[in-house]
Design a protein around this motif. Structure first.
Motif, mmCIF file in Angstrom:
data_model
loop_
_atom_site.group_PDB
_atom_site.id
_atom_site.type_symbol
_atom_site.label_atom_id
_atom_site.label_comp_id
_atom_site.label_asym_id
_atom_site.label_seq_id
_atom_site.Cartn_x
_atom_site.Cartn_y
_atom_site.Cartn_z
ATOM 1 N N VAL A 15 0.832 -1.200 0.000
ATOM 2 C CA VAL A 15 0.000 0.000 0.000
ATOM 3 C C VAL A 15 0.867 1.251 0.000
ATOM 4 O O VAL A 15 0.604 2.219 -0.729
ATOM 5 C CB VAL A 15 -0.943 0.008 1.223
ATOM 6 C CG1 VAL A 15 -1.643 1.357 1.365
ATOM 7 C CG2 VAL A 15 -1.977 -1.110 1.092
ATOM 8 N N ASN A 16 1.926 1.236 0.807
ATOM 9 C CA ASN A 16 2.840 2.380 0.867
ATOM 10 C C ASN A 16 3.487 2.649 -0.487
ATOM 11 O O ASN A 16 3.634 3.795 -0.907
ATOM 12 C CB ASN A 16 3.916 2.156 1.925
ATOM 13 C CG ASN A 16 3.368 2.262 3.339
ATOM 14 O OD1 ASN A 16 2.346 2.915 3.571
ATOM 15 N ND2 ASN A 16 4.019 1.613 4.291
ATOM 16 N N LYS A 17 3.892 1.568 -1.180
ATOM 17 C CA LYS A 17 4.523 1.720 -2.489
ATOM 18 C C LYS A 17 3.546 2.313 -3.507
ATOM 19 O O LYS A 17 3.913 3.153 -4.320
ATOM 20 C CB LYS A 17 5.049 0.373 -2.989
ATOM 21 C CG LYS A 17 6.272 -0.129 -2.230
ATOM 22 C CD LYS A 17 6.735 -1.477 -2.757
ATOM 23 C CE LYS A 17 7.943 -1.987 -1.958
ATOM 24 N NZ LYS A 17 8.394 -3.324 -2.442
ATOM 25 N N LEU A 50 -10.236 1.662 1.772
ATOM 26 C CA LEU A 50 -9.704 3.007 1.638
ATOM 27 C C LEU A 50 -8.669 3.109 0.519
ATOM 28 O O LEU A 50 -8.607 4.123 -0.187
ATOM 29 C CB LEU A 50 -9.077 3.463 2.964
ATOM 30 C CG LEU A 50 -8.672 4.933 3.059
ATOM 31 C CD1 LEU A 50 -9.863 5.843 2.781
ATOM 32 C CD2 LEU A 50 -8.086 5.237 4.438
ATOM 33 N N VAL A 51 -7.866 2.047 0.329
ATOM 34 C CA VAL A 51 -6.859 2.051 -0.735
ATOM 35 C C VAL A 51 -7.537 2.114 -2.095
ATOM 36 O O VAL A 51 -7.093 2.837 -2.993
ATOM 37 C CB VAL A 51 -5.972 0.782 -0.662
ATOM 38 C CG1 VAL A 51 -4.926 0.797 -1.772
ATOM 39 C CG2 VAL A 51 -5.291 0.692 0.691
ATOM 40 N N TYR A 52 -8.629 1.380 -2.235
ATOM 41 C CA TYR A 52 -9.391 1.410 -3.484
ATOM 42 C C TYR A 52 -9.942 2.817 -3.721
ATOM 43 O O TYR A 52 -9.840 3.362 -4.825
ATOM 44 C CB TYR A 52 -10.534 0.394 -3.429
ATOM 45 C CG TYR A 52 -10.142 -1.008 -3.827
ATOM 46 C CD1 TYR A 52 -10.587 -1.562 -5.030
ATOM 47 C CD2 TYR A 52 -9.340 -1.798 -3.008
ATOM 48 C CE1 TYR A 52 -10.243 -2.861 -5.409
ATOM 49 C CE2 TYR A 52 -8.985 -3.089 -3.367
ATOM 50 C CZ TYR A 52 -9.438 -3.621 -4.570
ATOM 51 O OH TYR A 52 -9.077 -4.904 -4.947
ATOM 52 N N GLN A 73 -9.941 -0.034 -16.112
ATOM 53 C CA GLN A 73 -8.988 -1.155 -16.043
ATOM 54 C C GLN A 73 -8.934 -1.752 -14.644
ATOM 55 O O GLN A 73 -8.987 -2.965 -14.464
ATOM 56 C CB GLN A 73 -7.580 -0.689 -16.433
ATOM 57 C CG GLN A 73 -7.342 -0.563 -17.927
ATOM 58 C CD GLN A 73 -5.878 -0.278 -18.211
ATOM 59 O OE1 GLN A 73 -4.987 -0.942 -17.674
ATOM 60 N NE2 GLN A 73 -5.621 0.720 -19.053
ATOM 61 N N VAL A 74 -8.855 -0.884 -13.645
ATOM 62 C CA VAL A 74 -8.769 -1.341 -12.257
ATOM 63 C C VAL A 74 -10.034 -2.075 -11.829
ATOM 64 O O VAL A 74 -9.987 -3.190 -11.303
ATOM 65 C CB VAL A 74 -8.540 -0.151 -11.294
ATOM 66 C CG1 VAL A 74 -8.686 -0.606 -9.845
ATOM 67 C CG2 VAL A 74 -7.161 0.439 -11.515
ATOM 68 N N LEU A 128 -17.621 2.917 -6.479
ATOM 69 C CA LEU A 128 -16.395 3.511 -6.988
ATOM 70 C C LEU A 128 -16.585 4.089 -8.381
ATOM 71 O O LEU A 128 -16.051 5.160 -8.699
ATOM 72 C CB LEU A 128 -15.263 2.474 -6.974
ATOM 73 C CG LEU A 128 -14.733 2.112 -5.583
ATOM 74 C CD1 LEU A 128 -13.813 0.897 -5.656
ATOM 75 C CD2 LEU A 128 -14.006 3.289 -4.950
ATOM 76 N N TYR A 129 -17.348 3.384 -9.202
ATOM 77 C CA TYR A 129 -17.665 3.928 -10.529
ATOM 78 C C TYR A 129 -18.431 5.246 -10.376
ATOM 79 O O TYR A 129 -18.196 6.221 -11.096
ATOM 80 C CB TYR A 129 -18.488 2.932 -11.338
ATOM 81 C CG TYR A 129 -17.675 2.004 -12.208
ATOM 82 C CD1 TYR A 129 -16.681 2.509 -13.049
ATOM 83 C CD2 TYR A 129 -17.911 0.624 -12.218
ATOM 84 C CE1 TYR A 129 -15.941 1.672 -13.877
ATOM 85 C CE2 TYR A 129 -17.166 -0.228 -13.030
ATOM 86 C CZ TYR A 129 -16.180 0.295 -13.858
ATOM 87 O OH TYR A 129 -15.437 -0.528 -14.674
#
Length: 398
Positions: free
Chosen positions: A45-47, A75-77, A95-96, A118-119
């Motif tokens: 996640v950090n990267k 949250l990352v999403y 794509q994701v 998210l969309y």
């Protein structure tokens, strides 16, 4: 003015694995073979958060999403899709999210709801609707939850005119009974379109169908009416809320406070704040910011400073909005010494006020021959990446 300040002061006074392999016997010259530790989800996640190239970000994100634990990082999403949407890279968003359909998680309604949402947040409602229609093929059962997620996506995408249409058509098509959340979303859409009568009609329909309005229902309506200057209508909705036995929360009070200020009823606004001081619901940062903003816009610096001081005494930490509202007024009255202290405090607490405001303070300090103080503020501000080269000393301005 002194009477107003005195009144303000009165208001604010108060877990072992089984080893199946044959153990290795070590000789003096042998050393145990070190097993390579798997990369932690946290480090992945950090990267990702540090990746600046968006195409590389998407490729790495897709690889990370092969890990089940990673796919639970909501949250990352959200942050990743938010970055892509902000850059208007909708093909990368697609794509994701399309990549996620290959996982078994898609058969779970909660995961499907996340993708639809998210969309919506990316402003890609057509894709949200397409995914919703594909769910039966993906062996995901659609209930009122996914129905609500799609309604919400329409609002998030600002496709407000689609919201009621979906509300009516899909409930019949799927034999889904709308719940309070469904009605609340449609009411929000009507509020955004400023279709006030439609919003109130939806409240009536809600009650007729045996669905009880909740606090969110009323706060949505109150926010819309008070915000738009329809104070008397807002008061009628407030009365209806109380008649329904629903107790207002601080959000309710704050939108009412904003409504009072919007129509210039500052005396009643102060009475409401006084009421809050003696209530279970105490004033919060928004409460104070409303007053600071009003006083600041009207050039009443003494009153704005009094509210600010009492906010600090109440243990409430100023936020970005506080400084954005207060500093211009301070500068307008020529108090650049105070403006300097406020700028330093805001930047030091990562509430970075706009470069334009900082520049005004720098210019004002120089005009008062406080060049060293101006240079000091410049150094503090430029140490923060958000300012970059936006600030200049007056003599550098063309």
């Amino acid at each position: 003015m002194s009477t107003s300040i005195s009144r303000l002061r009165r208001v604010f006074a108060k877990n072992t694995p089984i080893i199946t392999a044959t153990p290795q016997i070590l000789t003096k010259t042998q050393t145990p073979k070190q097993e390579e530790k798997p990369t932690s989800v946290k480090s992945l996640v950090n990267k990702l958060s540090k990746q600046k190239n968006l195409t590389t970000l998407v490729e790495n994100f897709k690889k990370c999403s092969e890990i089940r634990r990673f796919r639970s990082r909501h949250l990352v999403y959200e942050k990743t899709i938010g970055r892509l949407a902000l850059a208007k890279q909708h093909s990368l968003v697609e794509q994701v999210l399309e990549h996620q359909k290959k996982f078994d998680d898609i058969t779970k309604e909660g995961f499907a709801m996340r993708l639809i949402s998210l969309y919506g947040k990316a402003g890609m409602f057509d894709h949200a609707l397409k995914l919703f229609d594909e769910l039966p093929e993906l062996k995901c059962v659609r209930t009122v939850k996914t129905y609500n997620a799609l309604l919400n996506a329409s609002v998030a995408s600002k496709k407000f005119d689609e919201t009621e249409k979906l509300f009516r058509e899909l409930s019949l098509k799927l034999s889904v009974e709308p719940d309070f959340c469904s009605y609340n979303i449609v009411i929000q859409a009507f509020i955004e379109m400023r279709k006030w009568e439609n919003a109130l009609s939806m409240l009536d329909e809600m009650e007729r169908n045996g669905v009880e309005p909740n606090l969110i229902t009323f706060n949505t309506l109150l926010n819309g009416f008070y915000r738009d200057g329809k104070f008397e209508d807002g008061e009628r909705i407030w009365a209806r809320m109380e008649e329904s036995g629903i107790v207002p929360d601080i959000i309710s009070y704050n939108v009412k406070l904003q409504g009072l200020v919007n129509v210039g009823k500052i005396s009643e606004a102060l009475e409401l704040v006084e009421q809050l001081r003696n209530n279970v619901e105490k004033p919060n940062i928004f409460t104070y910011n409303v007053l600071i903003k009003w006083y600041g816009n009207n050039g009443n610096l003494d009153e704005a400073k009094s509210v600010y001081d009492n906010m600090l005494k109440s243990g409430i930490v100023p936020d970005w909005f506080t400084f954005e509202a207060l500093i211009p007024c301070v500068c307008g009255k020529g108090e650049f010494g105070l403006a300097l202290k406020l700028c330093e405090k805001s930047i030091g607490s990562n509430c970075h006020v706009s470069a334009g405001i900082v520049q005004v303070v720098v210019d004002g300090l120089v005009k008062e021959s406080k060049v060293e103080e101006a240079k000091g503020l410049m150094e503090i501000a430029q140490s923060k990446n958000c300012y970059g080269s936006k600030l200049k000393m007056p003599q550098e301005i063309e």
